[in-house]
Design an enzyme around this catalytic site. Structure first.
Site, PDB file in Angstrom:
ATOM      1  N   ASN A  32      34.151  38.932  21.838  1.00  0.00           N
ATOM      2  CA  ASN A  32      34.240  37.689  21.071  1.00  0.00           C
ATOM      3  C   ASN A  32      35.672  37.162  20.996  1.00  0.00           C
ATOM      4  OD1 ASN A  32      35.491  39.352  19.197  1.00  0.00           O
ATOM      5  ND2 ASN A  32      34.102  38.877  17.509  1.00  0.00           N
ATOM      6  N   TYR A 141      36.210  52.552   6.950  1.00  0.00           N
ATOM      7  CA  TYR A 141      36.224  52.543   8.413  1.00  0.00           C
ATOM      8  C   TYR A 141      35.592  53.823   8.956  1.00  0.00           C
ATOM      9  CZ  TYR A 141      38.046  53.162  13.130  1.00  0.00           C
ATOM     10  OH  TYR A 141      38.157  53.427  14.476  1.00  0.00           O
ATOM     11  N   ARG A 208      49.390  63.600  13.806  1.00  0.00           N
ATOM     12  CA  ARG A 208      48.308  62.944  14.529  1.00  0.00           C
ATOM     13  C   ARG A 208      48.223  63.545  15.922  1.00  0.00           C
ATOM     14  NH1 ARG A 208      47.414  61.647  10.159  1.00  0.00           N
ATOM     15  NH2 ARG A 208      46.955  59.583   9.262  1.00  0.00           N
TER      16      ARG A 208
END
Length: 316
Positions: A32, A141, A208
């Site tokens: 989109n 999320y 991370r």
């Protein structure tokens, strides 16, 4: 083989499309363009401007193209945005995926490869996090990325469609926009190139598992023929602190830039890295890029981009 990449104008999706084209697949892209860019779309792929919330338009694309495999990367990916607007996050990530699954059922796609996230695990009880770790997201999320996994499994049971669910560690690399939870590399990079002081939230010792986008691409292509009906981590199995990441980038830039520390953000996980043994076993996958090699390739790419914009900051 006909492959439909949903979100194929975005960061990861467009890189997947390029590799599919190189491997001679017949590729269609849906996007989109809310965050994706038309210039990211390979000219050899068919492109449809379409939102996964638009059921009618989505069915038209499936009817025309009749893909054998669907790779689903379209999503709302910003943790902080999910906290500000959980309803929109859920509509895009959950309802949007249901719409995709309905089309897969209606037009008899053989398999879906779904891009999930390490965010589904929440705060780890042990490290590295393997696929047997409990799922307990701490952000909306994380919830909206995990919920479609259940729908995918039930659609598979009811309608015989195969799936591979890939739970990504923190992906970085070319075409990543400087925003979103997984975008700390591109945020730092943008600051270095503009000679602006970067900000680290918290003390920078949070860890991370940073994986270069080309390794993610490799996992997606391996999932076309492997890993049927499996949930699989895609990761490096290595923990890197945000401070270490910043230091590595500073060295590559040969910069003297200092960093600003700010308070921790809600919904952020302190420590996370993912076990990738299952990926090696089920996907025949292992990551090829170490963090500094991936950072160098990413920085080289964006230096050229910023040169064209007249904004590049070379060595200080």
């Amino acid at each position: 083989m006909k492959v439909l990449v949903i979100g194929g104008a975005g960061f990861i999706g467009s890189n997947v499309v390029d590799r599919l084209i190189d491997e001679k697949y017949d590729v269609t892209v849906i996007d989109n363009l809310s965050t994706g860019k038309i210039e990211n779309v390979n000219s050899k792929a068919s492109f449809y401007l379409c939102d996964i919330r638009d059921v009618e338009r989505l069915n038209v694309v499936f009817e025309v193209e009749k893909p054998e495999i669907v790779i689903h990367h379209a999503a709302q990916i910003d943790v902080q945005k999910s906290l500000r607007n959980p309803a929109e996050d859920a509509v895009i990530n959950i309802v949007g995926t249901i719409n995709v699954l309905e089309c897969c059922k209606n037009w008899e796609a053989k398999k879906i490869v779904y891009a999930s996230s390490a965010a589904v695990y929440g705060d780890p009880e042990y490290l590295p996090v393997d696929e047997e770790h409990k799922v307990d997201p701490i952000s909306f999320y994380g919830i909206s990325k995990h919920t479609p996994e259940h729908y995918i499994k039930v659609y598979s049971q009811l309608y015989g469609m195969k799936y591979t669910i890939l739970r990504y560690a923190n992906v970085y690399g070319i075409r990543q926009e400087p925003k979103g939870e997984g975008g700390v590399v591109s945020i730092f990079l943008d600051k270095f190139l503009k000679k602006e002081q970067p900000t680290i939230f918290g003390n920078g010792e949070q860890t991370r598992d940073f994986i270069y986008v080309e390794d993610i691409v490799k996992a997606n292509l391996n999932a076309l023929k492997n890993g049927d009906n499996e949930i699989i981590n895609v990761s490096t199995n290595q923990a890197v602190t945000v401070n270490e990441l910043y230091k590595s980038m500073k060295e590559i830039f040969e910069s003297s830039m200092s960093v600003n520390y700010s308070e921790e953000r809600k919904g952020d996980i302190l420590h996370s890295y993912l076990d990738n043994k299952k990926a090696k076993d089920k996907l025949e996958f292992s990551n090829e890029y170490e963090i500094k090699e991936g950072l160098r390739k990413t920085i080289e790419y964006y230096r050229e981009i910023y040169k064209g914009m007249g904004e590049v900051a070379m060595s200080e």
